[in-house]
Enzyme design. Structure first.
Site, PDB file in Angstrom:
ATOM      1  CG  ASN A  96      -0.190  -0.074   2.497  1.00  0.00           C
ATOM      2  OD1 ASN A  96       0.616   0.595   3.019  1.00  0.00           O
ATOM      3  ND2 ASN A  96      -0.432  -1.238   3.241  1.00  0.00           N
ATOM      4  CG  ASP A 106      -6.301  -6.502  14.238  1.00  0.00           C
ATOM      5  OD1 ASP A 106      -5.217  -5.624  14.875  1.00  0.00           O
ATOM      6  OD2 ASP A 106      -7.017  -5.916  13.625  1.00  0.00           O
TER       7      ASP A 106
HETATM    8  O1  C5P Z   1      -8.599  -2.174  11.028  1.00  0.00           O
HETATM    9  P1  C5P Z   1      -7.613  -0.974  10.433  1.00  0.00           P
HETATM   10  O2  C5P Z   1      -6.533  -1.542   9.702  1.00  0.00           O
HETATM   11  O3  C5P Z   1      -8.439   0.044  10.051  1.00  0.00           O
HETATM   12  O4  C5P Z   1      -6.954  -0.729  11.822  1.00  0.00           O
HETATM   13  C1  C5P Z   1      -5.987   0.233  11.990  1.00  0.00           C
HETATM   14  C2  C5P Z   1      -5.176   0.094  13.172  1.00  0.00           C
HETATM   15  O5  C5P Z   1      -4.840  -1.314  13.489  1.00  0.00           O
HETATM   16  C3  C5P Z   1      -3.785   0.609  13.026  1.00  0.00           C
HETATM   17  O6  C5P Z   1      -3.204   1.020  14.291  1.00  0.00           O
HETATM   18  C4  C5P Z   1      -2.967  -0.597  12.382  1.00  0.00           C
HETATM   19  O7  C5P Z   1      -1.685  -0.242  12.672  1.00  0.00           O
HETATM   20  C5  C5P Z   1      -3.417  -1.735  13.074  1.00  0.00           C
HETATM   21  N1  C5P Z   1      -3.319  -2.908  12.312  1.00  0.00           N
HETATM   22  C6  C5P Z   1      -2.695  -4.122  12.741  1.00  0.00           C
HETATM   23  N2  C5P Z   1      -2.795  -5.245  12.368  1.00  0.00           N
HETATM   24  C7  C5P Z   1      -3.558  -5.260  11.172  1.00  0.00           C
HETATM   25  C8  C5P Z   1      -4.220  -4.392  10.798  1.00  0.00           C
HETATM   26  C9  C5P Z   1      -4.218  -3.057  11.224  1.00  0.00           C
HETATM   27  O8  C5P Z   1      -2.124  -3.940  14.006  1.00  0.00           O
HETATM   28  N3  C5P Z   1      -3.481  -6.593  10.547  1.00  0.00           N
END
Ligand code: C5P
Length: 398
Positions: free
Chosen positions: A210, A307
């Site tokens: 990205n 996550d």
């Molecule tokens: O769910 P989303 O990607 O929008 O969430 C954003 C937050 O979650 C950010 O702090 C990002 O660094 C973290 N994140 C993470 N692992 C993932 C996806 C997002 O730590 N697989």
């Protein structure tokens, strides 16, 4: 002692039997989290070898003012600028005299003239030499110059006499050295920050990624280090220099970022800030060889990545956990949902629908939300925003 974390100590060793204790001092200073470089006078080298100090400090020992090789690597002016504290232990009567009178006749004396950092001395000499009126006078001059004088201690001396003049023990010197520094906002904290994108390989030459530049995470790492924290920066593939005093761990895939993050949390950290734009999905399989363009369509099956921040927030050694949310619509609403669902302590959210903030930009504007409150950080450079966010985190975490 926490005040010494990340501090750069230039340890000057002068000629005296107490020089053997400087070897222990190097180790103990490093144990506090300080970075140590050693400069020795010619006299010191008669008591302990530069090689010993080099092996202990892990860096070349500087001895000569006019050594072209040393000057090419880290010259005396650079060393003087590098230091947060110049600590001379042991400081001989001769060195105190030279320091008091502003001599620049060897590397260590010159460094003391050239540095803007505080200077501290731990005198070590025979009790008669310490009591001599010339040494007394030099002590007063040094005090007037604002130079810190640690000790000396009182007791039996190497020469068999008893009285004041013994160098303080390394731990006492370290305690006094810590006092030279103020407490900063994040003194003693270990902050772990993830930054940049991740790269999910499709085959040996292709990947999914990205637009994240890593700038926000790197700015936060710098701001946290400047606020006194020990910082570990887990960085995806980005083209950015590592900020000063920051430990960087490079990763590529989300799973690697996950492993590095969990390991850092297990080893103990106080604050976890997740700025990384972690790829939500990765290809289920990575082809061993470059995929050929033989068919009109190819189908890529993706599987969800772990996550990372949610796992950190659920960990039994859970640190204060701060997430980021880049959104293009209903920014606050989505961020509030993530704060709750991922069980975060704080979330910094920005609207990336415009081009003036967020991904790849040098500027950012954030709304920071925590359970029961929020604060708007208006448009500013990422460096400025990072400082404000670190301040907010320090306040809410303590
Ligand atoms: O769910 P989303 O990607 O929008 O969430 C954003 C937050 O979650 C950010 O702090 C990002 O660094 C973290 N994140 C993470 N692992 C993932 C996806 C997002 O730590 N697989």
């Amino acid at each position: 002692m926490q005040r010494l974390v990340n501090k750069r100590i230039l340890l000057g060793v002068t000629g005296g039997i107490a020089a053997y204790k400087s070897a222990d001092l190097v180790r103990r200073l490093q144990d506090t989290g300080a970075e140590v470089r050693v400069v020795m006078t010619q006299g010191a080298s008669e008591f302990i070898t530069p090689l010993t100090m080099q092996a202990l400090s892990g860096y070349p020992v500087h001895t000569d003012l006019l050594d072209p090789r040393a000057e090419a690597a880290m010259g005396h002016i650079e060393l003087a600028r590098w230091a947060d504290l110049v600590l001379i232990a042991p400081a001989s009567a001769n060195f105190l005299a030279r320091l008091a009178h502003g001599h620049g006749n060897d590397l260590l004396a010159t460094l003391c003239l050239a540095t803007g950092a505080p200077i501290a001395v731990a005198p070590a000499m025979n009790q008669q030499m310490w009591a001599d009126p010339a040494t007394r006078k030099n002590q007063l001059i040094l005090q007037e110059k604002g130079i810190h004088i640690f000790g000396p201690g009182d007791g039996g001396q190497a020469c068999g006499e008893i009285g004041p003049g013994r160098m303080l023990e390394p731990l006492d010197i370290i305690h006094q050295a810590a006092e030279v520094f103020d407490y900063d906002l994040m003194t003693g904290k270990h902050v772990v920050i993830t930054a940049g994108p991740t790269r999910e390989p499709i085959d040996p030459v292709r990947y999914l990624t990205n637009k994240s530049s890593g700038k926000m995470g790197f700015s936060l790492a710098q701001a946290a280090a400047e606020a006194g924290a020990r910082v570990t920066l887990i960085a995806g593939p980005v083209a950015l220099d590592t900020p000063n005093r920051v430990k960087r761990i490079d990763v590529v895939r989300a799973e690697e970022m996950y492993q590095a993050s969990i390991q850092a949390v297990e080893q103990g950290c106080d604050i976890f800030i997740s700025t990384a734009a972690v790829a939500d999905y990765r290809p289920t399989v990575t082809a061993d060889h470059k995929i050929k363009k033989s068919t009109e369509e190819i189908h890529l099956t993706l599987i969800k990545n772990p996550d990372i921040i949610a796992a950190v927030a659920l960990h039994e050694k859970r640190p204060f956990t701060v997430g980021f949310a880049a959104e293009t619509q209903d920014v606050i609403e989505y961020a509030q949902g993530k704060l709750k669902n991922k069980k975060l302590d704080m979330i910094a959210t920005n609207d990336v629908s415009g081009s003036d903030v967020g991904f790849n930009s040098d500027n950012n504007a954030l709304t920071v939300i925590w359970p029961g409150g929020h604060k708007v950080l208006p448009l500013a450079s990422k460096t400025q925003i990072a400082k404000q966010l670190i301040e907010l985190i320090a306040i809410r975490q303590s």
